[in-house]
Motif scaffolding. Structure first.
Motif, PDB file in Angstrom:
ATOM      1  N   LYS A   1       7.577   0.082  18.271  1.00  0.00           N
ATOM      2  CA  LYS A   1       6.187  -0.117  18.621  1.00  0.00           C
ATOM      3  C   LYS A   1       5.504  -0.825  17.453  1.00  0.00           C
ATOM      4  N   ARG A   2       4.502  -1.636  17.744  1.00  0.00           N
ATOM      5  CA  ARG A   2       3.789  -2.380  16.703  1.00  0.00           C
ATOM      6  C   ARG A   2       2.359  -1.864  16.599  1.00  0.00           C
ATOM      7  N   TYR A   3       1.917  -1.668  15.367  1.00  0.00           N
ATOM      8  CA  TYR A   3       0.524  -1.311  15.086  1.00  0.00           C
ATOM      9  C   TYR A   3      -0.033  -2.327  14.106  1.00  0.00           C
ATOM     10  N   CYS A   4      -1.303  -2.674  14.286  1.00  0.00           N
ATOM     11  CA  CYS A   4      -1.996  -3.579  13.372  1.00  0.00           C
ATOM     12  C   CYS A   4      -3.222  -2.848  12.834  1.00  0.00           C
ATOM     13  N   LEU A   5      -3.415  -2.961  11.526  1.00  0.00           N
ATOM     14  CA  LEU A   5      -4.502  -2.253  10.868  1.00  0.00           C
ATOM     15  C   LEU A   5      -5.227  -3.211   9.927  1.00  0.00           C
ATOM     16  N   ALA A   6      -6.463  -2.873   9.596  1.00  0.00           N
ATOM     17  CA  ALA A   6      -7.265  -3.719   8.709  1.00  0.00           C
ATOM     18  C   ALA A   6      -7.925  -2.870   7.627  1.00  0.00           C
ATOM     19  N   LEU A   7      -8.192  -3.506   6.512  1.00  0.00           N
ATOM     20  CA  LEU A   7      -8.883  -2.902   5.377  1.00  0.00           C
ATOM     21  C   LEU A   7      -9.416  -4.045   4.520  1.00  0.00           C
ATOM     22  N   ASP A   8     -10.470  -3.788   3.788  1.00  0.00           N
ATOM     23  CA  ASP A   8     -11.020  -4.805   2.891  1.00  0.00           C
ATOM     24  C   ASP A   8     -10.679  -4.497   1.445  1.00  0.00           C
ATOM     25  N   LEU A   9     -10.572  -5.556   0.657  1.00  0.00           N
ATOM     26  CA  LEU A   9     -10.500  -5.436  -0.791  1.00  0.00           C
ATOM     27  C   LEU A   9     -11.895  -5.686  -1.355  1.00  0.00           C
ATOM     28  N   LYS A  10     -12.117  -5.233  -2.567  1.00  0.00           N
ATOM     29  CA  LYS A  10     -13.354  -5.583  -3.264  1.00  0.00           C
ATOM     30  C   LYS A  10     -13.312  -7.092  -3.488  1.00  0.00           C
ATOM     31  N   ASP A  11     -14.432  -7.746  -3.286  1.00  0.00           N
ATOM     32  CA  ASP A  11     -14.484  -9.210  -3.330  1.00  0.00           C
ATOM     33  C   ASP A  11     -14.554  -9.702  -4.774  1.00  0.00           C
ATOM     34  N   SER A  12     -13.452  -9.547  -5.476  1.00  0.00           N
ATOM     35  CA  SER A  12     -13.337  -9.955  -6.869  1.00  0.00           C
ATOM     36  C   SER A  12     -12.010 -10.693  -7.035  1.00  0.00           C
ATOM     37  N   PRO A  13     -12.046 -11.967  -7.401  1.00  0.00           N
ATOM     38  CA  PRO A  13     -10.787 -12.712  -7.573  1.00  0.00           C
ATOM     39  C   PRO A  13      -9.803 -12.021  -8.516  1.00  0.00           C
ATOM     40  N   GLN A  14     -10.302 -11.427  -9.596  1.00  0.00           N
ATOM     41  CA  GLN A  14      -9.403 -10.746 -10.552  1.00  0.00           C
ATOM     42  C   GLN A  14      -8.766  -9.517  -9.914  1.00  0.00           C
ATOM     43  N   LEU A  15      -9.564  -8.698  -9.209  1.00  0.00           N
ATOM     44  CA  LEU A  15      -9.006  -7.503  -8.570  1.00  0.00           C
ATOM     45  C   LEU A  15      -8.024  -7.877  -7.460  1.00  0.00           C
ATOM     46  N   ILE A  16      -8.339  -8.915  -6.702  1.00  0.00           N
ATOM     47  CA  ILE A  16      -7.442  -9.360  -5.631  1.00  0.00           C
ATOM     48  C   ILE A  16      -6.122  -9.842  -6.227  1.00  0.00           C
ATOM     49  N   LYS A  17      -6.193 -10.559  -7.339  1.00  0.00           N
ATOM     50  CA  LYS A  17      -4.974 -11.019  -8.009  1.00  0.00           C
ATOM     51  C   LYS A  17      -4.131  -9.828  -8.460  1.00  0.00           C
ATOM     52  N   GLU A  18      -4.772  -8.811  -9.046  1.00  0.00           N
ATOM     53  CA  GLU A  18      -4.055  -7.612  -9.482  1.00  0.00           C
ATOM     54  C   GLU A  18      -3.418  -6.897  -8.293  1.00  0.00           C
ATOM     55  N   TYR A  19      -4.151  -6.791  -7.192  1.00  0.00           N
ATOM     56  CA  TYR A  19      -3.653  -6.125  -5.992  1.00  0.00           C
ATOM     57  C   TYR A  19      -2.398  -6.829  -5.477  1.00  0.00           C
ATOM     58  N   LYS A  20      -2.455  -8.153  -5.423  1.00  0.00           N
ATOM     59  CA  LYS A  20      -1.295  -8.928  -4.982  1.00  0.00           C
ATOM     60  C   LYS A  20      -0.111  -8.703  -5.918  1.00  0.00           C
ATOM     61  N   ASN A  21      -0.367  -8.657  -7.218  1.00  0.00           N
ATOM     62  CA  ASN A  21       0.707  -8.424  -8.184  1.00  0.00           C
ATOM     63  C   ASN A  21       1.363  -7.058  -7.963  1.00  0.00           C
ATOM     64  N   HIS A  22       0.558  -6.023  -7.693  1.00  0.00           N
ATOM     65  CA  HIS A  22       1.116  -4.699  -7.430  1.00  0.00           C
ATOM     66  C   HIS A  22       2.020  -4.739  -6.199  1.00  0.00           C
ATOM     67  N   HIS A  23       1.660  -5.533  -5.210  1.00  0.00           N
ATOM     68  CA  HIS A  23       2.448  -5.583  -3.977  1.00  0.00           C
ATOM     69  C   HIS A  23       3.691  -6.471  -4.107  1.00  0.00           C
ATOM     70  N   ARG A  24       3.809  -7.184  -5.198  1.00  0.00           N
ATOM     71  CA  ARG A  24       5.061  -7.894  -5.484  1.00  0.00           C
ATOM     72  C   ARG A  24       6.080  -6.944  -6.103  1.00  0.00           C
TER      73      ARG A  24
END
Length: 110
Positions: A3-26
């Protein structure tokens, strides 16, 4: 039958925080990926547009949101990861108190 589920969430709108978040997910901690697999999630992808996250989960018949939440509450490493991720995340406007990822409604399928 998965079964497939799709979910959504927002990040804080900060380029630095978004970059860090992406790095953690690598480099997701192995305990986190193990907890995901143990819950019956067979595949998971997260997409990013601006500060909006979109998650797609393919799950097996053993998967349950309630059971996953219970297992996560009892797993100190998952709690540590969730606390770290909350530094980058923020609730969607329609989220209930304490709610993070929100299940999306499918409105079309070919």
């Amino acid at each position: 039958m998965s079964k497939r589920y799709c979910l959504a969430l927002d990040l804080k709108d900060s380029p630095q925080l978004i970059k860090e978040y992406k790095n953690h997910h690598r480099r997701v901690w192995p305990e986190i990926t193990q907890s995901i697999r143990d819950a019956g999630i067979e595949d998971m992808e997260i997409y990013l547009l601006g500060a909006r996250l979109f998650m797609v989960m393919e799950v097996n018949d053993q998967f349950s949101f309630e059971e996953k939440a219970r297992a996560d509450r009892n797993n100190p490493k998952v709690q540590e990861w969730e606390k770290l991720m909350w530094k980058f995340q923020q609730p969607l406007p329609q989220a209930r108190p304490g709610e993070k990822w929100i299940l999306m409604e499918r409105i079309f399928k070919l």
